[in-house]
Design an enzyme around this catalytic site. Sequence first.
Site, PDB file in Angstrom:
ATOM      1  N   GLN A  78     137.624 -30.519 -21.876  1.00  0.00           N
ATOM      2  CA  GLN A  78     136.363 -30.684 -21.156  1.00  0.00           C
ATOM      3  C   GLN A  78     135.333 -31.349 -22.050  1.00  0.00           C
ATOM      4  O   GLN A  78     134.617 -30.691 -22.806  1.00  0.00           O
ATOM      5  CB  GLN A  78     135.848 -29.337 -20.648  1.00  0.00           C
ATOM      6  CG  GLN A  78     134.666 -29.517 -19.739  1.00  0.00           C
ATOM      7  CD  GLN A  78     134.244 -28.243 -19.044  1.00  0.00           C
ATOM      8  OE1 GLN A  78     134.742 -27.164 -19.306  1.00  0.00           O
ATOM      9  NE2 GLN A  78     133.292 -28.387 -18.148  1.00  0.00           N
ATOM     10  N   PHE A  79     135.231 -32.671 -21.941  1.00  0.00           N
ATOM     11  CA  PHE A  79     134.318 -33.425 -22.785  1.00  0.00           C
ATOM     12  C   PHE A  79     132.863 -33.087 -22.487  1.00  0.00           C
ATOM     13  O   PHE A  79     131.994 -33.288 -23.332  1.00  0.00           O
ATOM     14  CB  PHE A  79     134.561 -34.930 -22.657  1.00  0.00           C
ATOM     15  CG  PHE A  79     134.012 -35.554 -21.408  1.00  0.00           C
ATOM     16  CD1 PHE A  79     132.758 -36.146 -21.415  1.00  0.00           C
ATOM     17  CD2 PHE A  79     134.738 -35.548 -20.220  1.00  0.00           C
ATOM     18  CE1 PHE A  79     132.250 -36.729 -20.265  1.00  0.00           C
ATOM     19  CE2 PHE A  79     134.242 -36.118 -19.079  1.00  0.00           C
ATOM     20  CZ  PHE A  79     132.992 -36.714 -19.091  1.00  0.00           C
ATOM     21  N   THR A  80     132.576 -32.532 -21.315  1.00  0.00           N
ATOM     22  CA  THR A  80     131.183 -32.236 -20.970  1.00  0.00           C
ATOM     23  C   THR A  80     130.588 -31.115 -21.830  1.00  0.00           C
ATOM     24  O   THR A  80     129.375 -30.924 -21.831  1.00  0.00           O
ATOM     25  CB  THR A  80     131.025 -31.879 -19.475  1.00  0.00           C
ATOM     26  OG1 THR A  80     131.824 -30.739 -19.170  1.00  0.00           O
ATOM     27  CG2 THR A  80     131.427 -33.064 -18.603  1.00  0.00           C
TER      28      THR A  80
END
Length: 150
Positions: A78-80
Amino acid sequence: MKAVIQRVKHSNVKIDGSVVGSCEQGLMILLGVQDGDTQQDADKLLKKVPVLRIFEDENGKMNKSLLDIDGEALVVSQFTLLADCSHGRRPSFTASAPPDMANALYEYFVQGMRDAGVKRVETGEFGADMAVEILNDGPVTILLDSKELH
């Protein structure tokens, strides 16, 4: 490298309505890889996550780890988690690692969880649009940042 660790009764991740990864009692791990992260960052998290004592013992105290309960893990990239919301209303994701590097460290972390003795480790699909279902147990949610671990 940042991780959101959630103690779950069960969790799954779906792509286009089909389950691609799941776990029963254990941990749902959302993993964000920051630009500049290395295997050393993943190792710091791997040293902590499988043995983090966040599961209840027979007295209702958080004294047991994922390994102690023979629990499972679902790891989703999850890059967020690397969002910078300090300016304006639109998050910036420039701190996120480039996809090739992020995927390599994500896969390294997943294999490290298996190597640590976690009986079942499943994943989402790197870079895909996923729907994640989580039945958080407690709720217990812990944030870890490899830059803050020794």
